[in-house]
Design an enzyme around this catalytic site. Sequence first.
Site, mmCIF file in Angstrom:
data_model
loop_
_atom_site.group_PDB
_atom_site.id
_atom_site.type_symbol
_atom_site.label_atom_id
_atom_site.label_comp_id
_atom_site.label_asym_id
_atom_site.label_seq_id
_atom_site.Cartn_x
_atom_site.Cartn_y
_atom_site.Cartn_z
ATOM 1 N N GLU A 154 -4.799 -10.704 -7.783
ATOM 2 C CA GLU A 154 -5.000 -10.542 -6.472
ATOM 3 C C GLU A 154 -6.250 -9.756 -6.108
ATOM 4 O OE1 GLU A 154 -1.317 -9.011 -4.866
ATOM 5 O OE2 GLU A 154 -0.102 -10.741 -5.715
ATOM 6 N N GLU A 259 3.598 -18.722 -9.481
ATOM 7 C CA GLU A 259 4.625 -18.258 -8.830
ATOM 8 C C GLU A 259 5.103 -18.823 -7.672
ATOM 9 O OE1 GLU A 259 3.373 -14.169 -7.843
ATOM 10 O OE2 GLU A 259 2.051 -13.931 -9.540
HETATM 11 O O1 9MR Z 1 8.763 -10.529 -7.493
HETATM 12 C C1 9MR Z 1 8.302 -9.394 -7.462
HETATM 13 C C2 9MR Z 1 9.299 -8.273 -6.994
HETATM 14 O O2 9MR Z 1 10.322 -8.507 -7.428
HETATM 15 C C3 9MR Z 1 8.477 -6.816 -6.616
HETATM 16 O O3 9MR Z 1 9.473 -6.044 -6.033
HETATM 17 C C4 9MR Z 1 7.128 -6.991 -6.085
HETATM 18 C C5 9MR Z 1 6.342 -5.658 -6.312
HETATM 19 O O4 9MR Z 1 6.037 -5.531 -7.860
HETATM 20 O O5 9MR Z 1 6.570 -7.910 -6.928
HETATM 21 C C6 9MR Z 1 6.847 -9.321 -6.932
HETATM 22 O O6 9MR Z 1 5.862 -10.360 -7.653
HETATM 23 C C7 9MR Z 1 4.872 -10.515 -7.174
HETATM 24 C C8 9MR Z 1 3.725 -10.640 -8.327
HETATM 25 O O7 9MR Z 1 3.915 -9.563 -9.091
HETATM 26 C C9 9MR Z 1 2.408 -10.843 -7.932
HETATM 27 N N1 9MR Z 1 2.127 -11.755 -6.835
HETATM 28 C C10 9MR Z 1 3.085 -11.572 -5.708
HETATM 29 C C11 9MR Z 1 4.723 -11.571 -6.193
HETATM 30 C C12 9MR Z 1 5.473 -11.414 -4.948
HETATM 31 O O8 9MR Z 1 5.370 -10.173 -4.159
#
Ligand code: 9MR
Length: 364
Positions: A154, A259
């Site tokens: 990101e 994802e």
């Molecule tokens: O699914 C993840 C969630 O459980 C966490 O709270 C959040 C923050 O760490 O991150 C989510 O995963 C993210 C991923 O690491 C990067 N892309 C966006 C995803 C959804 O927010």
Amino acid sequence: MKKTLTLLAASLVMVSCSAEPRTLKDAFKDKFLIGVAVNQWQCSGEDSLGAATAKKHFNSIVAENVMKCEEIHPEENRYFWDDADRFVKFGEDNNMFIIGHCLVWHSQLAPWFCKDSLGNLVDAQTLRDRLRDHIHTIVGRYKGRIQGWDVVNEAIEDNGDYRNSDFYKILGEEFIPLAFQYAHEADPDAELYINDYSMNNAGKRDRYVKLVNDMKSKGIRIDAIGMQSHMGLDYPNLSDYENSLKAFASTGCKVMITELDMGALPSVNRGANVADKVAYQKELNPYPEKLPDDVSAQWNNRMDSLMNIYLRNADVISRVTAWGVSDGDSWRNDWPVRGRHEYPLFFDRNYNPKPFLHKYLNDK
Ligand code: 9MR
């Protein structure tokens, strides 16, 4: 003659009965890896049903949270390995292609990482040293055991500008190739990926194509561009999305769907910026018990279209990963609105595959 016909009929019945239900990993084995993000409770076995579904259907895993900086490297001189070790063991025990997520991300960054003891941004050389230590230590620990890394996550805004993160403020554009260089030094055999959401946006698409081509022309290893693919019923436009997929493939990198999830609830905002939250209102959570049939049909049709995009581009897609095992596990139950009942994943809350998968599984 009659006997022959009877035998023929019997063997036809046998053929149709032998169309056993398959698993997703069988169904897509000649196309791409089919992966899933797993959480700490699945890897520890506490969530045995989630773990069983992950093992049965998926041949690749990615760490949903346990390798994020604030989890794995909470203080400059302290790493926390227990959950990450369990994640890697889970993948090894089940013969899975294992992805580490993620080495450099502005979000969930441990607070110390870019700051000095007074809370000011560190200078460029200090950040280079910290990045090198962080990446070398983590990638080095799992050298030969983790096959691919989301190195930078990101880094670009939807319009194509660099995100003004602390990494960017301190090092400018250099932080991206540097992170890849450090990861490659730490494990020369590991695949390295760059990853982002809302990749359908033209600005983002063009920036990533340029960035990746620049890195390649400088001889920096990069194997795939990850399209996160957090979607809704009304976004993204699938032809913009497929255009991006093809544009990314034009760099010579593989494309990974990293994802995937698709919300079925009214969309309040797009993308996947963890910081964009909206207050709970009842109307935003219209199906707390069950998804109505018409909405379910709409969701499944759209997932079917998406699978068709993946299958017709399978020559350039090396992995399709769902961001969670079952609907109950999804982060989207709490984003952008906390406490909703979402329906975004391949398996429902009882671990039944959604209808769009039935044709791949030979289910009725
Ligand atoms: O699914 C993840 C969630 O459980 C966490 O709270 C959040 C923050 O760490 O991150 C989510 O995963 C993210 C991923 O690491 C990067 N892309 C966006 C995803 C959804 O927010």
